[in-house]
Design an enzyme around this catalytic site. Structure first.
Site, PDB file in Angstrom:
ATOM      1  N   LYS A 188      -1.864  -5.898  10.743  1.00 20.55           N
ATOM      2  CA  LYS A 188      -3.276  -5.657  10.434  1.00 20.55           C
ATOM      3  C   LYS A 188      -3.461  -5.138   8.995  1.00 20.55           C
ATOM      4  O   LYS A 188      -4.571  -5.101   8.488  1.00 20.55           O
ATOM      5  CB  LYS A 188      -3.930  -4.741  11.469  1.00 20.55           C
ATOM      6  N   LYS A 202       7.397  -0.432   2.660  1.00 20.81           N
ATOM      7  CA  LYS A 202       6.135   0.312   2.553  1.00 20.81           C
ATOM      8  C   LYS A 202       6.024   1.043   1.216  1.00 20.81           C
ATOM      9  O   LYS A 202       4.940   1.140   0.656  1.00 20.81           O
ATOM     10  CB  LYS A 202       5.977   1.294   3.720  1.00 20.81           C
ATOM     11  N   LYS A 225       5.558 -10.957   9.014  1.00 20.32           N
ATOM     12  CA  LYS A 225       5.121 -10.576  10.369  1.00 20.32           C
ATOM     13  C   LYS A 225       3.603 -10.404  10.406  1.00 20.32           C
ATOM     14  O   LYS A 225       2.990 -10.032   9.398  1.00 20.32           O
ATOM     15  CB  LYS A 225       5.892  -9.326  10.812  1.00 20.32           C
TER      16      LYS A 225
HETATM   17  P1  TYM Z   1       3.498  -0.036  15.462  1.00 20.87           P
HETATM   18  O1  TYM Z   1       2.375   0.887  15.800  1.00 20.87           O
HETATM   19  O2  TYM Z   1       3.545  -0.646  14.109  1.00 20.87           O
HETATM   20  O3  TYM Z   1       3.563  -1.215  16.504  1.00 20.87           O
HETATM   21  C1  TYM Z   1       3.502  -0.979  17.907  1.00 20.87           C
HETATM   22  C2  TYM Z   1       4.412  -1.978  18.603  1.00 20.87           C
HETATM   23  O4  TYM Z   1       4.019  -3.318  18.294  1.00 20.87           O
HETATM   24  C3  TYM Z   1       5.144  -4.063  17.842  1.00 20.87           C
HETATM   25  N1  TYM Z   1       4.697  -5.055  16.837  1.00 20.87           N
HETATM   26  C4  TYM Z   1       4.992  -6.351  16.869  1.00 20.87           C
HETATM   27  N2  TYM Z   1       5.700  -7.081  17.746  1.00 20.87           N
HETATM   28  C5  TYM Z   1       5.803  -8.415  17.507  1.00 20.87           C
HETATM   29  N3  TYM Z   1       5.237  -9.046  16.447  1.00 20.87           N
HETATM   30  C6  TYM Z   1       4.514  -8.342  15.538  1.00 20.87           C
HETATM   31  N4  TYM Z   1       3.939  -8.971  14.520  1.00 20.87           N
HETATM   32  C7  TYM Z   1       4.365  -6.937  15.730  1.00 20.87           C
HETATM   33  N5  TYM Z   1       3.724  -5.956  15.055  1.00 20.87           N
HETATM   34  C8  TYM Z   1       3.938  -4.807  15.744  1.00 20.87           C
HETATM   35  C9  TYM Z   1       6.068  -3.023  17.225  1.00 20.87           C
HETATM   36  O5  TYM Z   1       7.401  -3.463  17.194  1.00 20.87           O
HETATM   37  C10 TYM Z   1       5.871  -1.846  18.157  1.00 20.87           C
HETATM   38  O6  TYM Z   1       6.708  -1.939  19.283  1.00 20.87           O
HETATM   39  N6  TYM Z   1       7.076   3.314  14.658  1.00 20.87           N
HETATM   40  C11 TYM Z   1       6.313   2.607  15.660  1.00 20.87           C
HETATM   41  C12 TYM Z   1       5.542   3.514  16.604  1.00 20.87           C
HETATM   42  C13 TYM Z   1       6.371   4.554  17.250  1.00 20.87           C
HETATM   43  C14 TYM Z   1       7.327   4.355  18.292  1.00 20.87           C
HETATM   44  C15 TYM Z   1       7.826   5.655  18.601  1.00 20.87           C
HETATM   45  C16 TYM Z   1       7.743   3.220  18.998  1.00 20.87           C
HETATM   46  C17 TYM Z   1       6.338   5.893  16.965  1.00 20.87           C
HETATM   47  N7  TYM Z   1       7.201   6.548  17.780  1.00 20.87           N
HETATM   48  C18 TYM Z   1       8.787   5.828  19.613  1.00 20.87           C
HETATM   49  C19 TYM Z   1       8.723   3.411  20.000  1.00 20.87           C
HETATM   50  C20 TYM Z   1       9.219   4.691  20.293  1.00 20.87           C
HETATM   51  C21 TYM Z   1       5.329   1.694  14.976  1.00 20.87           C
HETATM   52  O7  TYM Z   1       4.912   1.934  13.872  1.00 20.87           O
HETATM   53  O8  TYM Z   1       4.870   0.685  15.773  1.00 20.87           O
END
Ligand code: TYM
Length: 336
Positions: free
Chosen positions: A205, A120, A202
């Site tokens: 969005k 990032k 991956k």
């Molecule tokens: P975030 O908001 O980017 O994504 C939410 C969830 O979607 C999954 N994900 C994917 N899985 C498979 N293929 C993909 N292309 C893909 N893109 C996204 C992510 O693995 C995630 O599970 N840091 C986290 C949010 C967060 C969190 C937490 C998660 C904040 N606090 C505590 C678990 C526990 C994040 O940015 O996910």
């Protein structure tokens, strides 16, 4: 596994998602589908991780809309706000508060190794803020406050989960037993949904190429068009293989949506062309997402009802979060 209605207390589950406007098929298959499935069996807490969103610059009005929209989408997916705790992270101040305690027990070197930070910050060199750097500590706080056994996430969050475990273990060793050390819960199929235009990346969005990702709220036509344009290869067999990343990604998506194994999918499309396969994947994905979109369109119009739900959710979450937070404060030596 212990069920919700059995004698033993059910296992606890926690996960969060960023309010990034358009949630993608990757979010759905990697995480959200599991959230919905887990709510019958486990004691679940789910949150819209809005504090995380400002590690990149946000337009205030748009951010506000995205937070509403993400909360509404979780309801539309079928997350039951009564059975589970469903809230907005910033409504529970213990997340930011615990994150400070944890920051003082996390090493600079550990954070420097986080691949997502490296990616990032390389992508956005004009805003490498301290929040972006310490983001995994806030994520550790999100998790550890609720003492979950399992954290359902996609593969890209695995490293963050490992650091949350390391922080919990270290804190417990230093101050006594406060946190549960959680296990990641990563689906066998769908944990890494790749871009439809570049299957080495991956699906995300934030990708400028709008054909590379499918939003949960995309129209049927858009979804089918994106799958028709998906990058494949010059071979013509529908087969999982490392040297066929585009087709393998489509097989994975089809498997994750239908529940069929990759061998079953290969068999189903034996002797058929890529065009027919892409159309089938597009239609199946669109048909799966259509009822979610319909429900979302109903829910998002009633902001008052939404507000009541997220306020209730925050109260439920705060009761649990406060207990853990005060225990941690006391152990560290603060006067309460
Ligand atoms: P975030 O908001 O980017 O994504 C939410 C969830 O979607 C999954 N994900 C994917 N899985 C498979 N293929 C993909 N292309 C893909 N893109 C996204 C992510 O693995 C995630 O599970 N840091 C986290 C949010 C967060 C969190 C937490 C998660 C904040 N606090 C505590 C678990 C526990 C994040 O940015 O996910």
């Amino acid at each position: 596994m212990c069920e919700k209605n059995s004698q033993q207390a059910p296992k606890k589950v926690l996960s969060c998602i960023q309010p990034s406007g358009m949630l993608t098929l990757g979010n759905y298959l990697g995480a959200l589908k599991n959230w919905v499935a887990m709510q019958d069996e486990f004691d679940c807490t789910f949150a819209v991780a809005d504090l995380h969103a400002i590690t990149v610059r946000q337009e205030p009005a748009k951010l506000r809309q995205q937070i509403y929209s993400t909360y509404a989408l979780l309801l539309a997916l079928g997350i039951d706000h009564e059975k589970n705790t469903l809230f907005i992270q910033s409504h529970v101040p213990e997340h930011a508060n615990l994150s400070w305690l944890l920051s003082c027990n996390t090493q600079f070197g550990e954070m420097s190794r986080m691949t997502q930070f490296k990616d990032k910050s390389a992508k956005n060199p004009s805003n490498v803020n301290v929040g972006l750097f310490s983001y995994p500590v806030l994520m550790a706080a999100d998790i550890l406050l609720y003492k979950p056994d399992l954290v359902p996430v996609g593969h890209d969050q695995k490293q963050h989960l490992e650091i949350a475990r390391d922080i919990a273990i270290r804190f417990n060793n230093l101050y006594g037993d406060v946190f549960t050390v959680p296990e990641p819960y990563i689906p066998k199929v769908g944990a890494r949904v790749m871009s439809l235009q570049d299957p080495s990346k991956k699906m995300s969005k934030s990708d400028d190429n709008l054909n590379s990702w499918v939003a949960i709220l995309d129209s049927k036509d858009d979804i089918i068009r994106k799958f028709k344009r998906a990058v494949t290869d010059s071979d013509a067999t529908i087969r999982m293989s490392e040297d066929k990343p585009g087709i393998s990604n489509l097989i994975t998506i089809y498997s994750a949506v239908t529940g069929k194994s990759s061998q079953e999918v290969e068999k189903e499309f034996e002797g058929k062309g890529y065009g027919e396969f892409k159309l089938a994947v597009g239609e199946t994905v669109a048909d799966t997402l259509a009822p979610i979109k319909k429900k979302y369109d109903e829910i998002i119009t009633d902001k008052k009802a939404l507000e009541q739900l997220y306020r209730e959710g925050a109260q439920k979450a705060e009761r649990v979060a406060k207990k853990t937070y005060f225990k941690a404060m006391k152990k560290v030596g603060f006067v309460l």
